[in-house]
Design an enzyme around this catalytic site. Structure first.
Site, short mmCIF file in Angstrom:
data_model
loop_
_atom_site.label_atom_id
_atom_site.label_comp_id
_atom_site.label_asym_id
_atom_site.label_seq_id
_atom_site.Cartn_x
_atom_site.Cartn_y
_atom_site.Cartn_z
N ARG A 49 114.83 -4.16 17.74
CA ARG A 49 115.66 -4.26 17.57
C ARG A 49 116.77 -4.12 19.08
O ARG A 49 116.23 -3.70 19.69
CB ARG A 49 116.16 -3.16 17.16
CG ARG A 49 117.60 -2.99 16.45
CD ARG A 49 118.15 -1.87 15.77
NE ARG A 49 118.50 -0.58 16.86
CZ ARG A 49 119.03 0.13 16.15
NH1 ARG A 49 119.19 0.28 14.75
NH2 ARG A 49 120.07 1.16 16.85
N SER A 118 116.68 -2.73 5.25
CA SER A 118 117.69 -1.96 5.35
C SER A 118 118.75 -1.71 3.82
O SER A 118 119.03 -2.58 2.99
CB SER A 118 118.72 -2.33 5.96
OG SER A 118 118.30 -1.67 6.95
N LYS A 147 123.02 3.71 15.47
CA LYS A 147 123.67 2.49 15.17
C LYS A 147 125.02 2.83 14.27
O LYS A 147 124.61 3.58 12.97
CB LYS A 147 123.24 1.88 14.67
CG LYS A 147 123.25 0.87 13.30
CD LYS A 147 121.97 0.20 12.58
CE LYS A 147 122.27 -0.67 11.94
NZ LYS A 147 121.33 -1.13 10.99
#
Length: 222
Positions: A49, A118, A147
Site C-alpha cells: 500500500r 474493503s 488510515k
C-alpha cells in the site's frame, strides 16, 4: 484460495497474518530489509500500500517486492492500483469501495488472480461476496491512526455478524496489534491485517513469529 468467482467452498486463507507493507511507516529503514524480515518471519501474504508514492516509484517497488516474494510461498497483493498489480505480475489486487468496480477488475485481472474488497458493513460484505470477491477486508475493527476510513470502529461483535453472513474469507483490519489480534481471530476472521505494529517493530521477523504463535485455529469462531 479457490479463485472461482462466487464459490462457496473456499480453501483456507493462506496465512492468519496479513501484512500490509506501507513505505510511509518504515521510519527511515531500508524497505527491502523490512520485506526480507517479514518473509523470514513466515508471513504468507503481503499487500503493498503506497498511497503517497508516485506511480513510477510505486511500480519499481512493486516489481522489487514481486522479485523477493516469487521464490517463496508468500502471496503478493497490490492495494488500489490494478494497473501496477498487472505490470508487476502480482498475485492480486485489493480494492476499496471507491476504486474500480469488482466486475471490471475481474475482467481485466482474470479468474486466476486474487481480488479482495474493503468493506465496512453487512451490505458491502454481502455485495462483495455476490460479486465474486476472493476475500473481503472488514473494518476498522479498532480505532486506527494509519488510515482515515470515515467509519467508526466496528468491533469484534460486528465482525462475528459478518462471519455468520458470508462464506468467503474475511481479513479484519484497523487498529490490530499483537496485543489484540486474538480477539479478531476468535470473532471469526480468517486473517488479521497489521500495518504499523509490524512496520515499526524493532525485530520485524521476531514480531511476525510471535504473532503467528498466538494463532490457534481450533479456538476460532466458525
Amino acid at each position: 484460495m479457490n479463485r472461482e468467482a462466487g464459490a462457496a467452498d473456499r480453501a483456507p486463507f493462506p496465512c492468519p497474518l496479513y501484512a500490509i507493507f506501507d513505505p510511509s511507516q518504515s521510519r527511515g529503514r531500508p524497505l527491502s530489509a523490512i520485506l526480507r524480515d517479514l518473509l523470514a518471519g513466515g508471513v504468507g501474504i503481503i499487500q503493498l500500500r503506497a498511497k503517497e508514492t508516485a506511480a513510477k516509484e510505486f511500480l519499481r517497488l512493486a516489481r522489487e517486492m514481486r522479485g523477493l516474494t516469487r521464490p517463496t510461498s508468500c502471496l503478493f497483493i497490490v492495494n488500489d492500483r490494478l494497473d501496477i498489480a498487472l505490470a508487476a505480475e502480482a498475485d492480486g489486487v485489493h480494492l476499496g469501495q471507491e476504486d474500480l468496480p469488482l466486475a471490471i477488475a475481474r475482467k481485466l485481472m482474470g479468474r486466476e488472480k486474487i481480488i479482495g474488497i474493503s468493506t465496512h458493513d453487512l451490505a458491502q460484505a454481502k455485495e462483495a461476496e455476490r460479486g465474486g470477491a476472493d476475500y473481503i477486508g472488514f473494518g476498522p475493527i479498532f480505532g486506527t491512526f494509519t488510515k482515515d476510513t470515515g467509519y467508526s470502529p466496528r468491533g469484534p461483535a460486528m465482525l462475528k455478524e459478518i462471519r455468520k453472513a458470508v462464506k468467503i474469507p474475511i481479513v479484519a483490519i484497523g487498529g490490530i496489534t499483537e496485543s489484540n489480534i486474538s480477539q479478531v481471530w476468535e470473532a471469526g476472521a480468517d486473517a488479521a491485517a497489521i500495518i504499523s505494529d509490524l512496520m515499526g517493530a524493532e525485530d520485524v521477523a521476531g514480531k511476525v513469529r510471535r504473532i503467528l504463535a498466538l494463532h490457534h485455529p481450533s479456538s476460532a469462531s466458525s
